[in-house]
Design a protein around this motif. Structure first.
Motif, PDB file in Angstrom:
ATOM      1  N   GLN A   1       5.836   1.455   3.570  1.00  0.00           N
ATOM      2  CA  GLN A   1       6.757   0.716   4.428  1.00  0.00           C
ATOM      3  C   GLN A   1       7.971   1.611   4.615  1.00  0.00           C
ATOM      4  OE1 GLN A   1       7.879  -3.151   2.959  1.00  0.00           O
ATOM      5  NE2 GLN A   1       8.820  -3.745   4.907  1.00  0.00           N
ATOM      6  N   GLU A   2       8.153   2.103   5.838  1.00  0.00           N
ATOM      7  CA  GLU A   2       9.143   3.148   6.078  1.00  0.00           C
ATOM      8  C   GLU A   2      10.520   2.598   6.420  1.00  0.00           C
ATOM      9  OE1 GLU A   2       7.914   6.740   8.118  1.00  0.00           O
ATOM     10  OE2 GLU A   2       5.834   5.998   8.062  1.00  0.00           O
ATOM     11  N   ILE A   3      11.512   3.405   6.060  1.00  0.00           N
ATOM     12  CA  ILE A   3      12.904   3.139   6.409  1.00  0.00           C
ATOM     13  C   ILE A   3      13.358   4.278   7.323  1.00  0.00           C
ATOM     14  CG2 ILE A   3      13.790   4.285   4.332  1.00  0.00           C
ATOM     15  CD1 ILE A   3      16.045   2.157   4.271  1.00  0.00           C
ATOM     16  N   SER A   4      14.076   3.942   8.385  1.00  0.00           N
ATOM     17  CA  SER A   4      14.497   4.947   9.367  1.00  0.00           C
ATOM     18  C   SER A   4      15.737   5.698   8.869  1.00  0.00           C
ATOM     19  CB  SER A   4      14.818   4.261  10.691  1.00  0.00           C
ATOM     20  OG  SER A   4      16.068   3.597  10.613  1.00  0.00           O
ATOM     21  N   PRO A   5      16.092   6.795   9.552  1.00  0.00           N
ATOM     22  CA  PRO A   5      17.340   7.495   9.212  1.00  0.00           C
ATOM     23  C   PRO A   5      18.573   6.615   9.391  1.00  0.00           C
ATOM     24  CG  PRO A   5      15.928   8.910  10.524  1.00  0.00           C
ATOM     25  CD  PRO A   5      15.293   7.544  10.528  1.00  0.00           C
ATOM     26  N   ARG A   6      18.451   5.516  10.135  1.00  0.00           N
ATOM     27  CA  ARG A   6      19.552   4.561  10.303  1.00  0.00           C
ATOM     28  C   ARG A   6      19.499   3.465   9.242  1.00  0.00           C
ATOM     29  NH1 ARG A   6      18.943   4.139  16.788  1.00  0.00           N
ATOM     30  NH2 ARG A   6      20.132   6.002  17.264  1.00  0.00           N
TER      31      ARG A   6
ATOM     32  N   THR B   1       5.953  -3.238   9.090  1.00  0.00           N
ATOM     33  CA  THR B   1       4.552  -2.938   8.807  1.00  0.00           C
ATOM     34  C   THR B   1       4.499  -1.664   7.978  1.00  0.00           C
ATOM     35  OG1 THR B   1       4.340  -1.616  10.831  1.00  0.00           O
ATOM     36  CG2 THR B   1       3.761  -3.974  10.990  1.00  0.00           C
ATOM     37  N   CYS B   2       3.328  -1.360   7.488  1.00  0.00           N
ATOM     38  CA  CYS B   2       3.135  -0.138   6.705  1.00  0.00           C
ATOM     39  C   CYS B   2       2.437   0.934   7.524  1.00  0.00           C
ATOM     40  CB  CYS B   2       2.290  -0.418   5.462  1.00  0.00           C
ATOM     41  SG  CYS B   2       3.162  -1.295   4.170  1.00  0.00           S
ATOM     42  N   SER B   3       2.888   2.160   7.383  1.00  0.00           N
ATOM     43  CA  SER B   3       2.176   3.327   7.905  1.00  0.00           C
ATOM     44  C   SER B   3       1.148   3.715   6.853  1.00  0.00           C
ATOM     45  CB  SER B   3       3.147   4.482   8.127  1.00  0.00           C
ATOM     46  OG  SER B   3       4.174   4.116   9.009  1.00  0.00           O
ATOM     47  N   ARG B   4       0.130   4.447   7.265  1.00  0.00           N
ATOM     48  CA  ARG B   4      -0.902   4.902   6.329  1.00  0.00           C
ATOM     49  C   ARG B   4      -1.014   6.418   6.398  1.00  0.00           C
ATOM     50  NH1 ARG B   4      -5.225   0.629   5.144  1.00  0.00           N
ATOM     51  NH2 ARG B   4      -4.133  -1.265   5.730  1.00  0.00           N
ATOM     52  N   TYR B   5      -1.107   7.015   5.227  1.00  0.00           N
ATOM     53  CA  TYR B   5      -1.247   8.459   5.126  1.00  0.00           C
ATOM     54  C   TYR B   5      -2.355   8.772   4.131  1.00  0.00           C
ATOM     55  CZ  TYR B   5       3.215   8.163   7.406  1.00  0.00           C
ATOM     56  OH  TYR B   5       4.209   7.854   8.293  1.00  0.00           O
ATOM     57  N   ARG B   6      -3.273   9.646   4.533  1.00  0.00           N
ATOM     58  CA  ARG B   6      -4.371  10.022   3.627  1.00  0.00           C
ATOM     59  C   ARG B   6      -3.782  10.737   2.424  1.00  0.00           C
ATOM     60  NH1 ARG B   6      -8.837  13.048   7.065  1.00  0.00           N
ATOM     61  NH2 ARG B   6      -8.229  14.485   5.443  1.00  0.00           N
ATOM     62  N   THR B   7      -4.140  10.278   1.247  1.00  0.00           N
ATOM     63  CA  THR B   7      -3.582  10.887   0.035  1.00  0.00           C
ATOM     64  C   THR B   7      -3.979  12.356  -0.080  1.00  0.00           C
ATOM     65  OG1 THR B   7      -5.420  10.083  -1.322  1.00  0.00           O
ATOM     66  CG2 THR B   7      -3.436   8.700  -1.229  1.00  0.00           C
ATOM     67  N   SER B   8      -5.120  12.722   0.451  1.00  0.00           N
ATOM     68  CA  SER B   8      -5.562  14.119   0.369  1.00  0.00           C
ATOM     69  C   SER B   8      -4.703  15.040   1.235  1.00  0.00           C
ATOM     70  CB  SER B   8      -7.030  14.237   0.769  1.00  0.00           C
ATOM     71  OG  SER B   8      -7.223  13.784   2.091  1.00  0.00           O
ATOM     72  N   ASP B   9      -3.962  14.469   2.201  1.00  0.00           N
ATOM     73  CA  ASP B   9      -3.079  15.270   3.053  1.00  0.00           C
ATOM     74  C   ASP B   9      -1.679  15.444   2.462  1.00  0.00           C
ATOM     75  OD1 ASP B   9      -5.049  15.541   5.012  1.00  0.00           O
ATOM     76  OD2 ASP B   9      -4.326  13.824   6.178  1.00  0.00           O
ATOM     77  N   ILE B  10      -1.334  14.624   1.481  1.00  0.00           N
ATOM     78  CA  ILE B  10       0.028  14.653   0.933  1.00  0.00           C
ATOM     79  C   ILE B  10       0.203  15.880   0.041  1.00  0.00           C
ATOM     80  CG2 ILE B  10       1.738  13.442  -0.480  1.00  0.00           C
ATOM     81  CD1 ILE B  10       0.318  10.807   0.373  1.00  0.00           C
ATOM     82  N   THR B  11       1.257  16.638   0.314  1.00  0.00           N
ATOM     83  CA  THR B  11       1.521  17.868  -0.435  1.00  0.00           C
ATOM     84  C   THR B  11       2.731  17.755  -1.354  1.00  0.00           C
ATOM     85  OG1 THR B  11       2.861  18.711   1.407  1.00  0.00           O
ATOM     86  CG2 THR B  11       0.520  19.350   1.348  1.00  0.00           C
ATOM     87  N   ARG B  12       3.562  16.734  -1.110  1.00  0.00           N
ATOM     88  CA  ARG B  12       4.826  16.652  -1.869  1.00  0.00           C
ATOM     89  C   ARG B  12       5.408  15.245  -1.766  1.00  0.00           C
ATOM     90  NH1 ARG B  12       9.872  19.837   0.790  1.00  0.00           N
ATOM     91  NH2 ARG B  12      11.522  18.494   0.048  1.00  0.00           N
TER      92      ARG B  12
END
Length: 188
Positions: free
Chosen positions: A145-150, A156-167
């Protein structure tokens, strides 16, 4: 895969308690001036040093991406260590962080820190996604669940493949400022 020398460098840095420059083999990825404060089978925990010689949160990077972690080539390493000691700043690892599995890492970071930044540097080294993790799906996607720079929260939640996460980054001044202004996320 991290070379045998890179793992040796990381172990030496962890044991010595001295800061190192961590270089990774991802085009465009940040280098870190940091203390190695944890080393697992899959992830390395760093207590990062800001450009103004203060400890500023933790970064967790994939072990397989690390090319080397040494003091050579970083002329300010000794000064940084001495300044931090004189200021009373001591590197430390947050308790109970799982560095052996990605799902365990996400779960333990979420228990300890209110927000995290997620980096997918092989896809886009210039972008990070900041928010509150809501677990990992069966298909190995992080729900964030993302928070903007503001400092406004998404509903809602964004989804990111854990295998793509580097940091992952946690507890730094910028992330803490977003949390201070944005507060806790709204219920989903």
């Amino acid at each position: 895969m991290a070379t045998h020398q890179a793992v040796k460098d990381l172990r030496r840095a962890l044991k010595s308690g001295k800061p190192v420059r961590v270089v990774r083999g991802i085009d465009g990825a940040d280098r870190f001036s940091a203390y190695v404060v944890g080393l697992g089978r899959k992830w390395v925990l760093l207590h990062t040093i800001s450009a103004t010689f203060h400890l500023d949160g933790h970064s967790v990077v994939r072990l397989r991406d690390v090319e080397h972690a040494t003091r050579s080539g970083w002329k300010a390493a000794r000064v940084a260590h001495r300044v931090l000691r004189l200021r009373g700043e001591r590197p430390q690892a947050p308790a109970g962080i799982d560095l052996d599995t990605t799902t365990g890492l996400i779960d333990t970071l979420t228990r300890v820190f209110p927000l995290m930044s997620v980096h997918i540097e092989e896809i886009d080294p210039d972008v990070c996604h900041i928010g509150r993790a809501h677990g990992v799906t069966r298909r190995k996607n992080l729900r964030l669940q993302e928070i903007s720079p503001r400092a406004s929260w998404e509903n809602t939640c964004s989804r990111y493949r854990t295998s793509d996460i580097t940091r992952f980054d946690v507890g730094d001044d910028y992330i803490d400022a977003l949390h201070t202004v944005g507060g806790s996320p709204p219920d989903l």
